[in-house]
Design a protein around this motif. Structure first.
Motif, PDB file in Angstrom:
ATOM      1  N   PRO A   7      58.538   4.194   5.132  1.00  0.00           N
ATOM      2  CA  PRO A   7      59.317   3.867   6.333  1.00  0.00           C
ATOM      3  C   PRO A   7      58.607   2.944   7.314  1.00  0.00           C
ATOM      4  CG  PRO A   7      58.524   6.137   6.421  1.00  0.00           C
ATOM      5  CD  PRO A   7      58.254   5.639   5.040  1.00  0.00           C
ATOM      6  N   ASP A   8      57.279   2.954   7.332  1.00  0.00           N
ATOM      7  CA  ASP A   8      56.539   2.124   8.282  1.00  0.00           C
ATOM      8  C   ASP A   8      56.117   0.778   7.701  1.00  0.00           C
ATOM      9  OD1 ASP A   8      56.677   4.135  10.215  1.00  0.00           O
ATOM     10  OD2 ASP A   8      54.874   5.114   9.422  1.00  0.00           O
ATOM     11  N   GLY A   9      56.427   0.571   6.436  1.00  0.00           N
ATOM     12  CA  GLY A   9      56.009  -0.668   5.782  1.00  0.00           C
ATOM     13  C   GLY A   9      57.169  -1.638   5.601  1.00  0.00           C
ATOM     14  N   ASP A  10      56.847  -2.816   5.108  1.00  0.00           N
ATOM     15  CA  ASP A  10      57.862  -3.835   4.816  1.00  0.00           C
ATOM     16  C   ASP A  10      57.864  -4.074   3.310  1.00  0.00           C
ATOM     17  OD1 ASP A  10      59.594  -5.911   4.636  1.00  0.00           O
ATOM     18  OD2 ASP A  10      58.336  -7.368   5.673  1.00  0.00           O
ATOM     19  N   PRO A  11      58.838  -3.494   2.598  1.00  0.00           N
ATOM     20  CA  PRO A  11      58.840  -3.581   1.143  1.00  0.00           C
ATOM     21  C   PRO A  11      59.403  -4.883   0.591  1.00  0.00           C
ATOM     22  CG  PRO A  11      60.751  -2.365   1.852  1.00  0.00           C
ATOM     23  CD  PRO A  11      59.980  -2.732   3.115  1.00  0.00           C
ATOM     24  N   HIS A  12      59.950  -5.726   1.456  1.00  0.00           N
ATOM     25  CA  HIS A  12      60.691  -6.883   0.959  1.00  0.00           C
ATOM     26  C   HIS A  12      59.817  -7.855   0.161  1.00  0.00           C
ATOM     27  CE1 HIS A  12      63.324  -5.317   4.157  1.00  0.00           C
ATOM     28  NE2 HIS A  12      64.282  -5.734   3.367  1.00  0.00           N
ATOM     29  N   PHE A  13      58.572  -8.044   0.581  1.00  0.00           N
ATOM     30  CA  PHE A  13      57.682  -8.936  -0.172  1.00  0.00           C
ATOM     31  C   PHE A  13      57.469  -8.400  -1.582  1.00  0.00           C
ATOM     32  CE2 PHE A  13      53.431  -9.938  -1.736  1.00  0.00           C
ATOM     33  CZ  PHE A  13      53.457 -11.325  -1.714  1.00  0.00           C
ATOM     34  N   PHE A  14      57.187  -7.090  -1.683  1.00  0.00           N
ATOM     35  CA  PHE A  14      56.934  -6.485  -2.995  1.00  0.00           C
ATOM     36  C   PHE A  14      58.189  -6.547  -3.867  1.00  0.00           C
ATOM     37  CE2 PHE A  14      56.394  -2.544  -5.661  1.00  0.00           C
ATOM     38  CZ  PHE A  14      55.397  -3.066  -6.460  1.00  0.00           C
ATOM     39  N   VAL A  15      59.343  -6.277  -3.283  1.00  0.00           N
ATOM     40  CA  VAL A  15      60.608  -6.333  -4.023  1.00  0.00           C
ATOM     41  C   VAL A  15      60.868  -7.755  -4.520  1.00  0.00           C
ATOM     42  CG1 VAL A  15      63.120  -6.077  -3.852  1.00  0.00           C
ATOM     43  CG2 VAL A  15      61.616  -4.337  -2.852  1.00  0.00           C
ATOM     44  N   ASP A  16      60.534  -8.750  -3.706  1.00  0.00           N
ATOM     45  CA  ASP A  16      60.692 -10.147  -4.128  1.00  0.00           C
ATOM     46  C   ASP A  16      59.883 -10.427  -5.392  1.00  0.00           C
ATOM     47  OD1 ASP A  16      62.427 -10.831  -2.123  1.00  0.00           O
ATOM     48  OD2 ASP A  16      60.898 -11.728  -0.826  1.00  0.00           O
ATOM     49  N   GLN A  17      58.666  -9.879  -5.454  1.00  0.00           N
ATOM     50  CA  GLN A  17      57.807 -10.119  -6.613  1.00  0.00           C
ATOM     51  C   GLN A  17      58.364  -9.433  -7.864  1.00  0.00           C
ATOM     52  OE1 GLN A  17      55.853 -12.487  -5.648  1.00  0.00           O
ATOM     53  NE2 GLN A  17      56.565 -11.902  -3.614  1.00  0.00           N
ATOM     54  N   ILE A  18      58.902  -8.229  -7.679  1.00  0.00           N
ATOM     55  CA  ILE A  18      59.518  -7.514  -8.803  1.00  0.00           C
ATOM     56  C   ILE A  18      60.688  -8.322  -9.355  1.00  0.00           C
ATOM     57  CG2 ILE A  18      60.843  -5.467  -9.457  1.00  0.00           C
ATOM     58  CD1 ILE A  18      59.181  -3.876  -7.476  1.00  0.00           C
ATOM     59  N   PHE A  19      61.533  -8.814  -8.454  1.00  0.00           N
ATOM     60  CA  PHE A  19      62.703  -9.578  -8.901  1.00  0.00           C
ATOM     61  C   PHE A  19      62.292 -10.891  -9.553  1.00  0.00           C
ATOM     62  CE2 PHE A  19      65.358  -6.546  -6.976  1.00  0.00           C
ATOM     63  CZ  PHE A  19      66.666  -6.806  -7.345  1.00  0.00           C
ATOM     64  N   ARG A  20      61.216 -11.490  -9.067  1.00  0.00           N
ATOM     65  CA  ARG A  20      60.746 -12.756  -9.656  1.00  0.00           C
ATOM     66  C   ARG A  20      60.448 -12.584 -11.135  1.00  0.00           C
ATOM     67  NH1 ARG A  20      55.740 -14.249 -10.213  1.00  0.00           N
ATOM     68  NH2 ARG A  20      54.955 -12.779  -8.661  1.00  0.00           N
TER      69      ARG A  20
END
Length: 203
Positions: free
Chosen positions: A66-79
């Motif tokens: 909840p305190d983090g920003d997962p969007h960068f990590f999710v972007d890498q997974i989708f890449r």
């Protein structure tokens, strides 16, 4: 109510496409057609349009972190997972990823992880790439952000055998395979995050 012949033809095409996907998945994974069908029920329930998009995956990571920003990590997974680069993961791409997670060897999983870390497709990982993505993984393991970054730097130094500031795939594989904890973190992308938790949102 009159149902047109075009509607029947459309349904037939959808069924044939799904049947072809099931056969492809069966031939290229260790899942049986019955298991594939079971997975499809869950996938269709949570993604009725057949599209697993970034928002759905990010939402799950936000609940875990909840305190983090997962969007960068999710972007890498989708890449890595979004093979046709259309912005979402379809059922076939999803099942290939599930098979890798469940049935892949440690080396296969680490090669997959290397592709996630190698954000610029250069064939090597630099310190910035390592600290950014490894920091996300370690946070998912329950490690605080500052400690996670510090640990990521230590891991980079451990893997960069020749000290040139870059980790190629051989250094990455050989270094990780010498350390069971590294294999566990990198091949599972966080012990607290199972594929069923990430993809089956009603669990």
């Amino acid at each position: 109510v009159t149902i047109s012949e075009d509607s029947y033809e459309s349904e037939d095409k959808i069924f044939m496409k799904l049947e072809d996907e099931f056969k492809f998945i069966s031939l290229n994974t260790k899942f049986t057609e019955e298991e594939i069908s079971d997975w499809h029920v869950g996938f269709a329930r949570d993604c009725p349009d057949g599209k697993l998009d970034k928002k759905k995956v990010a939402k799950v990571y936000e609940e875990i972190l909840p305190d983090g920003d997962p969007h960068f990590f999710v972007d890498q997974i989708f890449r890595v997972l979004d093979g046709d680069n259309n912005g979402y993961i379809d059922f076939m791409e999803f099942m290939l990823a599930v098979d890798m997670s469940y049935s892949g060897t440690p080396e296969q999983k680490l090669k997959w992880a290397f592709r996630i870390f190698d954000k610029d497709h250069s064939g090597s990982i630099d310190l910035r790439e390592m600290t950014k993505i490894m920091g996300c993984l370690l946070e998912l393991e329950g490690i605080g952000r500052d400690k996670a970054k510090e640990k990521a730097v230590q891991i980079f130094s451990f893997l960069d055998v020749n000290g040139d500031g870059n980790i190629d795939q051989n250094e990455f594989l050989n270094g990780c395979l010498r350390d069971e904890d590294m294999v566990d973190i990198l091949s599972h992308s966080g012990k607290k995050v199972t594929l069923r938790k990430v993809y089956y949102f009603t669990e």
